[in-house]
Scaffold this active site. Structure first.
Site, mmCIF file in Angstrom:
data_model
loop_
_atom_site.group_PDB
_atom_site.id
_atom_site.type_symbol
_atom_site.label_atom_id
_atom_site.label_comp_id
_atom_site.label_asym_id
_atom_site.label_seq_id
_atom_site.Cartn_x
_atom_site.Cartn_y
_atom_site.Cartn_z
ATOM 1 N N LYS A 39 0.843 -1.205 0.000
ATOM 2 C CA LYS A 39 0.000 0.000 0.000
ATOM 3 C C LYS A 39 0.873 1.249 0.000
ATOM 4 O O LYS A 39 0.601 2.213 -0.705
ATOM 5 C CB LYS A 39 -0.877 0.011 1.255
ATOM 6 C CG LYS A 39 -2.198 -0.685 1.103
ATOM 7 C CD LYS A 39 -3.038 -0.360 2.314
ATOM 8 C CE LYS A 39 -4.444 -0.837 2.185
ATOM 9 N NZ LYS A 39 -5.265 -0.443 3.328
ATOM 10 N N THR A 124 -13.493 4.272 14.680
ATOM 11 C CA THR A 124 -14.726 4.170 15.471
ATOM 12 C C THR A 124 -14.527 3.101 16.538
ATOM 13 O O THR A 124 -14.261 1.945 16.221
ATOM 14 C CB THR A 124 -15.893 3.776 14.553
ATOM 15 O OG1 THR A 124 -16.002 4.795 13.575
ATOM 16 C CG2 THR A 124 -17.194 3.653 15.323
ATOM 17 N N GLU A 158 -18.443 7.665 2.737
ATOM 18 C CA GLU A 158 -17.737 7.261 1.534
ATOM 19 C C GLU A 158 -18.430 7.894 0.332
ATOM 20 O O GLU A 158 -19.653 8.041 0.320
ATOM 21 C CB GLU A 158 -17.747 5.740 1.409
ATOM 22 C CG GLU A 158 -16.863 5.110 2.448
ATOM 23 C CD GLU A 158 -16.806 3.606 2.330
ATOM 24 O OE1 GLU A 158 -17.117 3.073 1.256
ATOM 25 O OE2 GLU A 158 -16.441 2.975 3.326
ATOM 26 N N ASN A 231 -24.121 6.933 14.406
ATOM 27 C CA ASN A 231 -24.336 5.905 13.379
ATOM 28 C C ASN A 231 -25.556 5.044 13.693
ATOM 29 O O ASN A 231 -26.319 4.686 12.799
ATOM 30 C CB ASN A 231 -23.090 5.033 13.226
ATOM 31 C CG ASN A 231 -22.082 5.665 12.268
ATOM 32 O OD1 ASN A 231 -22.311 6.779 11.779
ATOM 33 N ND2 ASN A 231 -20.994 4.982 12.000
ATOM 34 N N PHE A 272 -31.781 10.949 5.132
ATOM 35 C CA PHE A 272 -31.763 9.562 5.633
ATOM 36 C C PHE A 272 -33.163 8.994 5.812
ATOM 37 O O PHE A 272 -33.427 8.218 6.711
ATOM 38 C CB PHE A 272 -30.914 9.435 6.909
ATOM 39 C CG PHE A 272 -29.475 9.198 6.558
ATOM 40 C CD1 PHE A 272 -28.729 10.210 5.992
ATOM 41 C CD2 PHE A 272 -28.884 7.961 6.744
ATOM 42 C CE1 PHE A 272 -27.416 9.995 5.602
ATOM 43 C CE2 PHE A 272 -27.571 7.738 6.351
ATOM 44 C CZ PHE A 272 -26.829 8.756 5.786
ATOM 45 N N LEU A 273 -34.052 9.433 4.927
ATOM 46 C CA LEU A 273 -35.401 8.872 4.917
ATOM 47 C C LEU A 273 -35.677 8.220 3.558
ATOM 48 O O LEU A 273 -36.806 8.152 3.127
ATOM 49 C CB LEU A 273 -36.440 9.968 5.194
ATOM 50 C CG LEU A 273 -36.514 10.473 6.637
ATOM 51 C CD1 LEU A 273 -37.586 11.547 6.773
ATOM 52 C CD2 LEU A 273 -36.806 9.343 7.629
ATOM 53 N N GLY A 276 -35.202 1.558 0.898
ATOM 54 C CA GLY A 276 -34.412 0.791 -0.065
ATOM 55 C C GLY A 276 -34.345 -0.674 0.313
ATOM 56 O O GLY A 276 -35.298 -1.215 0.893
ATOM 57 N N GLY A 280 -26.047 -0.836 4.272
ATOM 58 C CA GLY A 280 -24.873 -1.714 4.283
ATOM 59 C C GLY A 280 -23.636 -0.887 4.523
ATOM 60 O O GLY A 280 -23.706 0.180 5.125
ATOM 61 N N CYS A 283 -19.696 0.533 7.991
ATOM 62 C CA CYS A 283 -19.920 1.229 9.267
ATOM 63 C C CYS A 283 -21.222 0.848 9.960
ATOM 64 O O CYS A 283 -21.198 0.335 11.076
ATOM 65 C CB CYS A 283 -19.873 2.725 9.034
ATOM 66 S SG CYS A 283 -18.330 3.238 8.285
HETATM 67 C C1 UGA Z 1 -21.776 6.371 7.438
HETATM 68 C C2 UGA Z 1 -22.221 7.698 8.070
HETATM 69 O O1 UGA Z 1 -23.199 8.342 7.243
HETATM 70 C C3 UGA Z 1 -21.043 8.636 8.277
HETATM 71 O O2 UGA Z 1 -21.458 9.814 8.959
HETATM 72 C C4 UGA Z 1 -19.984 7.918 9.112
HETATM 73 O O3 UGA Z 1 -18.820 8.715 9.289
HETATM 74 C C5 UGA Z 1 -19.576 6.629 8.412
HETATM 75 O O4 UGA Z 1 -20.758 5.792 8.253
HETATM 76 C C6 UGA Z 1 -18.542 5.945 9.278
HETATM 77 O O5 UGA Z 1 -18.847 5.609 10.427
HETATM 78 O O6 UGA Z 1 -17.360 5.862 8.869
HETATM 79 P P1 UGA Z 1 -21.214 5.562 4.936
HETATM 80 O O7 UGA Z 1 -21.138 4.178 5.512
HETATM 81 O O8 UGA Z 1 -20.138 6.035 4.023
HETATM 82 O O9 UGA Z 1 -21.295 6.658 6.136
HETATM 83 O O10 UGA Z 1 -22.563 5.641 4.094
HETATM 84 P P2 UGA Z 1 -24.007 6.339 4.226
HETATM 85 O O11 UGA Z 1 -24.118 7.361 3.189
HETATM 86 O O12 UGA Z 1 -24.301 6.722 5.589
HETATM 87 O O13 UGA Z 1 -24.936 5.087 3.808
HETATM 88 C C7 UGA Z 1 -24.949 3.894 4.582
HETATM 89 C C8 UGA Z 1 -25.955 2.920 4.031
HETATM 90 O O14 UGA Z 1 -27.279 3.397 4.278
HETATM 91 C C9 UGA Z 1 -25.876 2.687 2.523
HETATM 92 O O15 UGA Z 1 -26.084 1.311 2.244
HETATM 93 C C10 UGA Z 1 -27.010 3.541 1.968
HETATM 94 O O16 UGA Z 1 -27.494 3.074 0.733
HETATM 95 C C11 UGA Z 1 -28.036 3.401 3.067
HETATM 96 N N1 UGA Z 1 -29.012 4.521 3.131
HETATM 97 C C12 UGA Z 1 -28.604 5.777 3.419
HETATM 98 C C13 UGA Z 1 -30.358 4.256 2.915
HETATM 99 O O17 UGA Z 1 -30.750 3.102 2.659
HETATM 100 N N2 UGA Z 1 -31.253 5.292 3.012
HETATM 101 C C14 UGA Z 1 -30.871 6.555 3.294
HETATM 102 O O18 UGA Z 1 -31.751 7.449 3.374
HETATM 103 C C15 UGA Z 1 -29.512 6.807 3.505
#
Ligand code: UGA
Length: 472
Positions: A39, A124, A158, A231, A272-273, A276, A280, A283
């Site tokens: 890496k 975390t 991400e 989270n 976040f509403l 789906g 996943g 995190c």
């Molecule tokens: C998440 C948190 O949003 C971040 O704030 C945090 O820093 C990060 O975890 C971490 O702990 O490192 P991330 O895993 O990158 O970030 O992705 P999200 O955008 O949060 O989505 C997580 C999952 O939830 C995805 O599978 C997404 O498709 C799903 N999701 C998200 C939904 O099904 N509905 C929503 O309204 C939002």
């Protein structure tokens, strides 16, 4: 311009690499440490390792001047004022976070401590990790006055990681000493004073010099809990809306209207509403399990989190039933799958509901042509191509001769597909959308049978009669 601070970041995963590059972007001198030599070599030669907007350009700008890569943790520790630990905390079998990497790093840092350093948990971790790090360092013979341990959780997502880091909603610093909190305040000063946003060429985002992010000072334990609780709350919001979407399906209501109606309440908020096929990623699944496990260890009944996990698992099974009800039998059916990543705009497939779904569909005897704009390479390692699983070069190739197309990841690219072309390629124009990317009315106008989440299904006029028959 504040004086640059010497920073070491241990771990070059999503959090570590993005933090390292962003610390350089706000003016600090950074050394990024990874014990994987391959890496280190890849990063030194310009490979970014992960698919993340702005990362290539920032890495290119700072590599070899404000950011260096090494596998020598002790040397990096000695050369730095602040050492950020950003190594993985995977899920152990009992749901706990596995902290063995954090412990190994703490012990190695201890071997290099000869002058005062601030050690920062960025990974975390469960509450009390801070104390364990302190104990591990002291057990290795280091005097207490030579270090402080701080918790500075990261909230980046991400796909928008660089922007999230530089434009955070808040910066949380959990410190139990003034020296440590002052150093962290100095590190983040370019953001909290707004100076960074006034700079020409600053990465744009929600913060500005007149609206910089707040820095919240807390105890170390509170900061650790803030990260897990954030989270877990977001995962709960997703499971909640998924449960409501199931209710909408049963009542013939529309989840988009319902989510908008509840999200307009300021106390709830619209984000976040999105319903789906379940959350996943690396995190939410791991952090909900770890937070539940911490609660158990502290004697707290937090069974709400068990329900959050249960709804999430159930959501995938419900989607499979939708596919079945659209196609009748599954054995031998040819499906076009759009999306492999756990969410759009990333190549990450860790705990991806899309990958779980493909495994379930293969077990049911389907043949799959799968496409993802960025995650095919990673998925191939986990699910190699086979006579019943092909990876194809675009969404139209996935749709060719398909009995149905399934949308499993919310890539922006998919919502811009040419629906006329998609329709003309498919054997039967059936789309089962696990991410609600399309407008049902538009799908109807294009002649699709369109089944989505929490919204009434639409059928081309010819199929409507069949769909309304009892038992359909
Ligand atoms: C998440 C948190 O949003 C971040 O704030 C945090 O820093 C990060 O975890 C971490 O702990 O490192 P991330 O895993 O990158 O970030 O992705 P999200 O955008 O949060 O989505 C997580 C999952 O939830 C995805 O599978 C997404 O498709 C799903 N999701 C998200 C939904 O099904 N509905 C929503 O309204 C939002």
């Amino acid at each position: 311009m504040t004086k640059p601070i010497q920073i070491a970041v241990i771990g070059s995963g999503y959090v570590g690499l993005v933090a390292a590059v962003c610390f350089a972007e706000i003016g600090h001198d950074v050394v990024c440490v990874d014990n994987d030599e391959r890496k280190v070599l890849a990063l030194e030669s310009g490979d970014t390792l992960i698919h993340e907007r702005h990362l290539p350009e920032l890495l290119e700008r700072y590599r070899g001047n404000k950011i260096h890569f090494t596998s020598n943790l002790q040397e990096a520790t000695r050369a730095s004022d602040a050492i950020f630990i950003a190594v993985g905390t995977p899920q152990a079998e009992n749901g706990n976070a596995d902290l063995s990497y954090v412990e190994a790093v703490a012990c190695e840092i201890a071997r290099a401590l000869t002058s005062y350093k601030v050690i920062v948990e960025k990974s975390t971790v469960p509450v009390y990790t801070n104390e364990w790090i302190r104990r591990a360092i002291e057990r290795n013979g280091v005097a207490r006055r030579l270090f402080d341990v701080v918790s500075n959780p990261e909230f980046l997502r991400e796909g928008t990681a660089v922007q999230d880091f530089l434009h955070p909603d808040r910066i949380v610093v959990g410190a139990d000493s003034d020296a440590a909190s002052s150093l962290l305040a100095a590190i983040y000063a370019p953001l909290t004073t707004g100076a960074y946003y006034a700079r020409p060429g600053a990465i744009p985002g929600i913060c500005s010099s007149s609206a910089p992010p707040p820095l919240l000072n807390t105890s170390t334990k509170s900061a650790e809990i803030i990260k897990h609780a954030s989270n877990a709350f977001l995962a709960m919001k997703i499971s909640f809306i998924n449960a409501v979407s199931n209710l909408c399906e049963a009542a013939d209501a529309n989840i988009e209207q319902v989510a908008r109606g509840i999200g307009l309440d300021n106390r709830i908020g619209p984000r976040f509403l999105r319903p789906g096929i379940g959350y996943g990623g690396s995190c939410f699944p791991k952090d909900v399990a770890a937070f539940r496990s911490v609660a158990e260890q502290l004697g707290i009944d937090f069974s709400l989190l068990t329900e959050v996990e249960k709804i999430n698992a159930e959501q995938k099974k419900r989607f499979l039933s939708k596919v079945r009800s659209a196609l009748w039998t599954l054995r031998g059916k040819r499906l076009g799958v759009l999306g492999l990543a756990f969410k759009g705009e990333t190549d990450d497939i860790r705990e991806s509901p899309a990958v779980d779904m493909i495994e379930m569909l293969l077990a049911e005897g389907c043949s799959i042509a799968a496409y993802d704009p960025a995650a095919i390479k990673r998925t191939q390692h986990e699910l190699p191509a086979s006579p019943r699983l092909h990876y194809v070069e675009d969404a139209y190739a996935a749709a060719r001769d398909a009995d149905a197309v399934l949308v499993l990841t919310d890539w922006r690219e998919f919502s811009a597909l040419d629906l006329k072309r998609l329709h003309s390629l498919m054997r039967y124009p059936i789309v089962v959308d696990g991410r609600n990317l399309f407008d049902p009315q538009v799908m109807h106008e294009h002649g699709f049978t369109y089944i989505s989440i929490g919204r009434p299904a639409v059928y081309p006029a010819r199929d409507l009669e069949l769909a309304n028959r009892p038992g359909a």
